[in-house]
Scaffold this active site. Structure first.
Site, mmCIF file in Angstrom:
data_model
loop_
_atom_site.group_PDB
_atom_site.id
_atom_site.type_symbol
_atom_site.label_atom_id
_atom_site.label_comp_id
_atom_site.label_asym_id
_atom_site.label_seq_id
_atom_site.Cartn_x
_atom_site.Cartn_y
_atom_site.Cartn_z
ATOM 1 N N LEU A 1 44.057 31.344 16.229
ATOM 2 C CA LEU A 1 43.641 31.741 17.703
ATOM 3 C C LEU A 1 44.261 31.099 18.944
ATOM 4 O O LEU A 1 44.696 31.954 19.927
ATOM 5 C CB LEU A 1 42.188 31.488 17.725
ATOM 6 C CG LEU A 1 41.422 31.784 19.145
ATOM 7 C CD1 LEU A 1 41.350 33.449 19.311
ATOM 8 C CD2 LEU A 1 39.782 31.316 18.924
ATOM 9 N N ASN B 1 47.340 17.380 13.203
ATOM 10 C CA ASN B 1 48.567 17.222 12.440
ATOM 11 C C ASN B 1 49.748 17.341 13.471
ATOM 12 O O ASN B 1 49.899 18.569 13.994
ATOM 13 C CB ASN B 1 48.614 18.208 11.469
ATOM 14 C CG ASN B 1 49.900 18.022 10.533
ATOM 15 O OD1 ASN B 1 51.034 17.957 11.008
ATOM 16 N ND2 ASN B 1 49.927 17.943 9.313
ATOM 17 N N SER C 1 30.338 30.394 18.292
ATOM 18 C CA SER C 1 30.388 31.344 17.372
ATOM 19 C C SER C 1 29.214 32.279 17.192
ATOM 20 O O SER C 1 28.160 31.859 17.774
ATOM 21 C CB SER C 1 30.568 30.500 15.939
ATOM 22 O OG SER C 1 30.551 31.573 14.984
ATOM 23 N N TYR D 1 27.358 24.382 9.943
ATOM 24 C CA TYR D 1 28.503 25.029 10.962
ATOM 25 C C TYR D 1 27.577 25.654 11.726
ATOM 26 O O TYR D 1 27.670 25.901 13.095
ATOM 27 C CB TYR D 1 29.238 25.838 10.129
ATOM 28 C CG TYR D 1 30.164 26.924 11.171
ATOM 29 C CD1 TYR D 1 31.497 26.222 11.746
ATOM 30 C CD2 TYR D 1 30.099 28.135 11.239
ATOM 31 C CE1 TYR D 1 32.203 26.708 12.420
ATOM 32 C CE2 TYR D 1 31.032 28.713 12.393
ATOM 33 C CZ TYR D 1 31.836 28.102 12.889
ATOM 34 O OH TYR D 1 32.721 28.729 13.634
ATOM 35 N N LYS E 1 27.414 25.240 16.085
ATOM 36 C CA LYS E 1 27.840 26.136 16.747
ATOM 37 C C LYS E 1 26.394 26.365 17.960
ATOM 38 O O LYS E 1 26.792 26.586 19.128
ATOM 39 C CB LYS E 1 28.243 27.229 16.412
ATOM 40 C CG LYS E 1 29.797 27.004 15.697
ATOM 41 C CD LYS E 1 30.647 26.472 16.734
ATOM 42 C CE LYS E 1 32.147 26.368 16.006
ATOM 43 N NZ LYS E 1 33.254 26.039 17.206
ATOM 44 N N ILE F 1 37.263 36.563 12.911
ATOM 45 C CA ILE F 1 38.642 36.916 13.388
ATOM 46 C C ILE F 1 39.471 36.951 12.057
ATOM 47 O O ILE F 1 39.324 35.857 11.261
ATOM 48 C CB ILE F 1 38.813 35.681 14.321
ATOM 49 C CG1 ILE F 1 37.893 35.533 15.356
ATOM 50 C CG2 ILE F 1 40.367 36.068 14.841
ATOM 51 C CD1 ILE F 1 37.956 34.148 16.380
ATOM 52 N N THR G 1 42.368 35.408 11.552
ATOM 53 C CA THR G 1 43.461 34.427 11.429
ATOM 54 C C THR G 1 44.131 34.316 10.012
ATOM 55 O O THR G 1 43.541 34.671 9.095
ATOM 56 C CB THR G 1 42.679 33.363 12.042
ATOM 57 O OG1 THR G 1 41.732 32.676 10.934
ATOM 58 C CG2 THR G 1 41.936 33.140 13.378
#
Length: 278
Positions: free
Chosen positions: A28, A49, A166, A181, A185, A214, A216
């Site tokens: 995204l 990272n 979300s 999750y 959210k 999505i 992704t």
């Protein structure tokens, strides 16, 4: 009333502004960062990272140099990459301070896309996993908002915070179990409302953008070889398909714009292909 063009037609230009995107190496963020760069903003990408984030920043800058000329002529802002675990408040504060110093300006747009999902039956959810997810998705959203807002408040500057929520913050997904999750959210959505009320006096707007499914690279990997999962998800979407990342750019630019959404704060903008309607 002034009916001049500039007073009636909103601008989505972000020339001279600095935008910070967490989860900066994700699917995204790769689209959002290009849209912000195209609108003239400096862009700072944050992710855990550093190697992957640095690569994303290089690709973003190359895209700008290749694309934002000629027909699409636009100033190319400064791009930077940073490593930070947003679940660590101290690290967040150091990173945000360093970003402002590096770009020699105070960030006025924050887009928090960082976060992740795990699927465990609720009765089997490991406590350590639950704590880590809530620390990143929930507390992380709060920490980045704090570190973003502090210098704006101190310098009496406007800002826009866009927390990625979300549809899972308002509905329960099926068939996968993801209680933590969903909880995180739901918290992000209410956090945005709370911050919007507290920081309205400082001219800092806080909103959530809540996507549906999505496509992704990560999602494509999840549904690869699992046609039953893809079919289950799409059967519950009135539009019968998942979203492409680019379909959220308009919402992001709307919420980031000082003129287009100047009276919009504390709002949860759901973009889910109609999933919540059913």
């Amino acid at each position: 009333m002034d009916f001049s063009y500039d007073n009636v037609v909103p601008s989505f230009r972000l020339d001279g502004k600095l935008a910070i995107i967490t989860g900066g190496s994700g699917g995204l963020a790769s689209v959002i960062s290009r849209a912000l760069l195209a609108q003239g903003a400096d862009v700072a990408l944050i992710d855990v990272n550093l190697e992957r984030t640095t690569s994303a920043a290089k690709e973003l800058l190359k895209w700008g140099e290749d694309t934002l000329k000629g027909k699409h002529e636009s100033p190319i802002g400064k791009v930077s990459a940073w490593s930070c675990n947003i679940g660590d408040a101290e690290a967040v504060e150091v990173t945000f301070t360093s970003i402002n110093e590096h770009h020699e300006k105070i960030a006025s747009v924050l887009i928090n896309t960082a976060g992740y999902c795990e699927n465990f039956p609720a009765e089997e959810y490991p406590a350590s996993n639950a704590e880590n997810l809530m620390k990143v998705n929930g507390l992380g959203s709060f920490y980045v908002s704090q570190s973003f807002a502090r210098p704006l408040i101190q310098n009496n500057l406007k800002g826009s915070i866009i927390l990625i929520g979300s549809m899972s913050g308002t509905i329960v997904n099926d068939p996968q179990p993801q209680a933590m999750y969903n909880m995180s959210k739901a918290g992000v959505i209410h956090l945005a409302r709370s911050l919007a009320c507290e920081w309205a006096k400082y001219n800092i707007r806080v909103n959530t953008l809540s996507p549906g499914y999505i496509l992704t690279p990560l999602t494509r990997n999840v549904i690869s070889g699992h046609t039953e999962m893809k079919e289950a998800w799409e059967s519950k979407i009135p539009m019968k398909r998942m979203a492409e990342p680019k379909e959220f750019v308009g919402s992001i630019l709307f919420l980031a714009s000082e003129t287009a959404s100047s009276y919009t704060t504390g709002h949860n903008l759901v973009v889910d292909g109609g999933y919540e309607c059913w």
